[in-house]
Design a protein around this motif. Structure first.
Motif, PDB file in Angstrom:
ATOM      1  N   THR A 171       0.132  -0.087 -21.423  1.00 32.91           N
ATOM      2  CA  THR A 171       0.199   0.153 -19.987  1.00 32.91           C
ATOM      3  C   THR A 171      -1.213   0.245 -19.431  1.00 32.91           C
ATOM      4  OG1 THR A 171       2.268   1.378 -20.246  1.00 32.91           O
ATOM      5  CG2 THR A 171       1.038   1.738 -18.200  1.00 32.91           C
ATOM      6  N   GLN A 172      -1.403  -0.374 -18.278  1.00 29.83           N
ATOM      7  CA  GLN A 172      -2.697  -0.332 -17.605  1.00 29.83           C
ATOM      8  C   GLN A 172      -2.446  -0.007 -16.145  1.00 29.83           C
ATOM      9  OE1 GLN A 172      -4.851  -3.928 -18.358  1.00 29.83           O
ATOM     10  NE2 GLN A 172      -6.814  -2.965 -17.963  1.00 29.83           N
ATOM     11  N   THR A 173      -3.294   0.845 -15.576  1.00 33.75           N
ATOM     12  CA  THR A 173      -3.118   1.286 -14.199  1.00 33.75           C
ATOM     13  C   THR A 173      -4.420   1.129 -13.434  1.00 33.75           C
ATOM     14  OG1 THR A 173      -1.473   2.896 -14.909  1.00 33.75           O
ATOM     15  CG2 THR A 173      -2.435   3.240 -12.752  1.00 33.75           C
ATOM     16  N   TRP A 174      -4.302   0.674 -12.175  1.00 32.32           N
ATOM     17  CA  TRP A 174      -5.438   0.565 -11.272  1.00 32.32           C
ATOM     18  C   TRP A 174      -5.092   1.329 -10.015  1.00 32.32           C
ATOM     19  CZ3 TRP A 174      -2.925  -3.629 -13.444  1.00 32.32           C
ATOM     20  CH2 TRP A 174      -3.615  -4.302 -14.460  1.00 32.32           C
ATOM     21  N   THR A 175      -6.088   1.912  -9.368  1.00 34.64           N
ATOM     22  CA  THR A 175      -5.829   2.659  -8.134  1.00 34.64           C
ATOM     23  C   THR A 175      -6.840   2.278  -7.046  1.00 34.64           C
ATOM     24  OG1 THR A 175      -7.111   4.497  -9.015  1.00 34.64           O
ATOM     25  CG2 THR A 175      -4.708   4.635  -9.243  1.00 34.64           C
ATOM     26  N   PRO A 176      -6.775   1.048  -6.558  1.00 36.24           N
ATOM     27  CA  PRO A 176      -7.696   0.661  -5.489  1.00 36.24           C
ATOM     28  C   PRO A 176      -7.281   1.266  -4.152  1.00 36.24           C
ATOM     29  CG  PRO A 176      -6.138  -1.096  -5.889  1.00 36.24           C
ATOM     30  CD  PRO A 176      -5.880  -0.039  -6.938  1.00 36.24           C
ATOM     31  N   THR A 177      -8.234   1.340  -3.239  1.00 36.39           N
ATOM     32  CA  THR A 177      -7.938   1.660  -1.848  1.00 36.39           C
ATOM     33  C   THR A 177      -7.971   0.341  -1.098  1.00 36.39           C
ATOM     34  OG1 THR A 177      -8.917   3.842  -2.012  1.00 36.39           O
ATOM     35  CG2 THR A 177      -8.705   2.921   0.205  1.00 36.39           C
ATOM     36  N   VAL A 178      -6.924   0.084  -0.332  1.00 32.98           N
ATOM     37  CA  VAL A 178      -6.802  -1.173   0.391  1.00 32.98           C
ATOM     38  C   VAL A 178      -6.650  -0.896   1.880  1.00 32.98           C
ATOM     39  CG1 VAL A 178      -5.848  -2.424  -1.577  1.00 32.98           C
ATOM     40  CG2 VAL A 178      -4.309  -1.247  -0.014  1.00 32.98           C
ATOM     41  N   CYS A 179      -7.129  -1.831   2.687  1.00 32.42           N
ATOM     42  CA  CYS A 179      -7.054  -1.675   4.137  1.00 32.42           C
ATOM     43  C   CYS A 179      -6.636  -2.992   4.775  1.00 32.42           C
ATOM     44  CB  CYS A 179      -8.418  -1.271   4.711  1.00 32.42           C
ATOM     45  SG  CYS A 179      -9.040   0.310   4.100  1.00 32.42           S
ATOM     46  N   LYS A 180      -6.114  -2.877   5.995  1.00 32.93           N
ATOM     47  CA  LYS A 180      -5.810  -4.077   6.772  1.00 32.93           C
ATOM     48  C   LYS A 180      -6.041  -3.785   8.242  1.00 32.93           C
ATOM     49  CE  LYS A 180      -0.865  -3.725   7.724  1.00 32.93           C
ATOM     50  NZ  LYS A 180       0.362  -4.513   7.711  1.00 32.93           N
ATOM     51  N   GLN A 181      -6.364  -4.833   8.973  1.00 30.93           N
ATOM     52  CA  GLN A 181      -6.510  -4.774  10.421  1.00 30.93           C
ATOM     53  C   GLN A 181      -5.257  -5.373  11.023  1.00 30.93           C
ATOM     54  OE1 GLN A 181      -9.844  -2.772  10.876  1.00 30.93           O
ATOM     55  NE2 GLN A 181      -9.067  -3.742  12.704  1.00 30.93           N
TER      56      GLN A 181
ATOM     57  N   ASN B 114      -1.962  -6.921  11.782  1.00 30.22           N
ATOM     58  CA  ASN B 114      -0.959  -7.538  10.902  1.00 30.22           C
ATOM     59  C   ASN B 114      -1.597  -8.383   9.805  1.00 30.22           C
ATOM     60  OD1 ASN B 114       1.278  -6.475  12.261  1.00 30.22           O
ATOM     61  ND2 ASN B 114       1.145  -8.063  13.820  1.00 30.22           N
ATOM     62  N   GLY B 115      -2.892  -8.245   9.600  1.00 30.40           N
ATOM     63  CA  GLY B 115      -3.589  -9.032   8.580  1.00 30.40           C
ATOM     64  C   GLY B 115      -3.193  -8.621   7.174  1.00 30.40           C
ATOM     65  N   PRO B 116      -3.724  -9.311   6.165  1.00 29.94           N
ATOM     66  CA  PRO B 116      -3.411  -8.992   4.765  1.00 29.94           C
ATOM     67  C   PRO B 116      -4.162  -7.742   4.299  1.00 29.94           C
ATOM     68  CG  PRO B 116      -5.044 -10.731   4.845  1.00 29.94           C
ATOM     69  CD  PRO B 116      -4.631 -10.453   6.275  1.00 29.94           C
ATOM     70  N   TRP B 117      -3.622  -7.093   3.281  1.00 28.79           N
ATOM     71  CA  TRP B 117      -4.287  -5.962   2.653  1.00 28.79           C
ATOM     72  C   TRP B 117      -5.425  -6.486   1.798  1.00 28.79           C
ATOM     73  CZ3 TRP B 117      -3.005  -1.134   4.017  1.00 28.79           C
ATOM     74  CH2 TRP B 117      -1.776  -0.936   4.650  1.00 28.79           C
ATOM     75  N   LYS B 118      -6.577  -5.827   1.900  1.00 24.20           N
ATOM     76  CA  LYS B 118      -7.754  -6.213   1.112  1.00 24.20           C
ATOM     77  C   LYS B 118      -8.355  -4.962   0.498  1.00 24.20           C
ATOM     78  CE  LYS B 118      -8.857 -10.111   4.107  1.00 24.20           C
ATOM     79  NZ  LYS B 118      -9.888 -10.735   4.944  1.00 24.20           N
ATOM     80  N   ILE B 119      -8.899  -5.112  -0.703  1.00 29.84           N
ATOM     81  CA  ILE B 119      -9.549  -3.980  -1.366  1.00 29.84           C
ATOM     82  C   ILE B 119     -10.750  -3.539  -0.533  1.00 29.84           C
ATOM     83  CG2 ILE B 119     -10.922  -3.273  -3.360  1.00 29.84           C
ATOM     84  CD1 ILE B 119      -9.029  -4.785  -5.128  1.00 29.84           C
TER      85      ILE B 119
ATOM     86  N   LYS C 242      -6.581  -0.133  12.356  1.00 30.88           N
ATOM     87  CA  LYS C 242      -6.876  -0.232  10.927  1.00 30.88           C
ATOM     88  C   LYS C 242      -6.009   0.753  10.144  1.00 30.88           C
ATOM     89  CE  LYS C 242     -10.704  -0.084   7.651  1.00 30.88           C
ATOM     90  NZ  LYS C 242     -12.162   0.108   7.507  1.00 30.88           N
ATOM     91  N   THR C 243      -5.399   0.261   9.064  1.00 27.67           N
ATOM     92  CA  THR C 243      -4.597   1.100   8.182  1.00 27.67           C
ATOM     93  C   THR C 243      -5.165   0.988   6.777  1.00 27.67           C
ATOM     94  OG1 THR C 243      -2.616   0.670   9.499  1.00 27.67           O
ATOM     95  CG2 THR C 243      -2.277   1.552   7.284  1.00 27.67           C
ATOM     96  N   CYS C 244      -5.353   2.115   6.112  1.00 24.20           N
ATOM     97  CA  CYS C 244      -5.815   2.131   4.725  1.00 24.20           C
ATOM     98  C   CYS C 244      -4.821   2.934   3.887  1.00 24.20           C
ATOM     99  CB  CYS C 244      -7.203   2.758   4.598  1.00 24.20           C
ATOM    100  SG  CYS C 244      -8.509   1.782   5.372  1.00 24.20           S
ATOM    101  N   ARG C 245      -4.660   2.514   2.645  1.00 24.25           N
ATOM    102  CA  ARG C 245      -3.778   3.208   1.696  1.00 24.25           C
ATOM    103  C   ARG C 245      -4.399   3.093   0.317  1.00 24.25           C
ATOM    104  NH1 ARG C 245       2.444   1.438   2.559  1.00 24.25           N
ATOM    105  NH2 ARG C 245       2.760   3.658   2.304  1.00 24.25           N
ATOM    106  N   SER C 246      -4.187   4.101  -0.508  1.00 17.49           N
ATOM    107  CA  SER C 246      -4.486   3.903  -1.921  1.00 17.49           C
ATOM    108  C   SER C 246      -3.207   3.341  -2.519  1.00 17.49           C
ATOM    109  CB  SER C 246      -4.905   5.206  -2.602  1.00 17.49           C
ATOM    110  OG  SER C 246      -3.885   6.165  -2.532  1.00 17.49           O
TER     111      SER C 246
END
Length: 132
Positions: free
Chosen positions: A112-122, A124-129, A97-101
């Motif tokens: 200008t609008q900014t979002w800072t979600p934390t996303v993870c993937k298992q 080679n799967g896709p990144w998900k919030i 598992k890899t997580c990144r903000s």
């Protein structure tokens, strides 16, 4: 292989609503999203969100922490030009598992609008919030 979306109107609304609630706003104000009027998200159509999601998936897979990639809604059919950056940060790995903000920025009509979600993937799967 199709790219699954982690960046949806629902997730953006959830992130923004949480921010409003954390700021101490009452329930009545939190349900009134008029404060989003004339912000980049208010101009984004599904194709624009897909363009941002596609750019984010690529940046999250390829970029080092702090390295930004540009994105735009060019070619989506939206008359409002929208552009911005995707910047992955704070990578944490735990086994498969890899997580990144990620800092997602959108600019439209001078706003200008900014979002800072934390996303993870298992794997080679896709990144998900990551749900909080």
């Amino acid at each position: 292989m199709p790219v699954q979306s982690f960046f949806t109107a629902r997730s953006v609304t959830r992130i923004l609503t949480s921010a409003v609630l954390l700021a101490g706003a009452g329930v009545t104000f939190a349900s009134n999203l008029n404060f989003l009027k004339d912000t980049p998200i208010s101009y984004m159509k599904d194709a624009d969100k897909k363009a941002l999601n596609d750019a984010a998936q690529i940046a999250l897979d390829r970029n080092k922490d702090g390295e930004s990639s540009n994105w735009s809604n060019s070619g989506t059919g939206n008359a409002v030009p929208i552009h911005g950056t995707v910047t992955p940060r704070d990578t944490l790995k735990d086994g498969d598992k890899t997580c990144r903000s990620a800092t997602l920025t959108a600019i439209a009509k001078g706003q200008t609008q900014t979002w800072t979600p934390t996303v993870c993937k298992q794997g080679n799967g896709p990144w998900k919030i990551r749900k909080q």
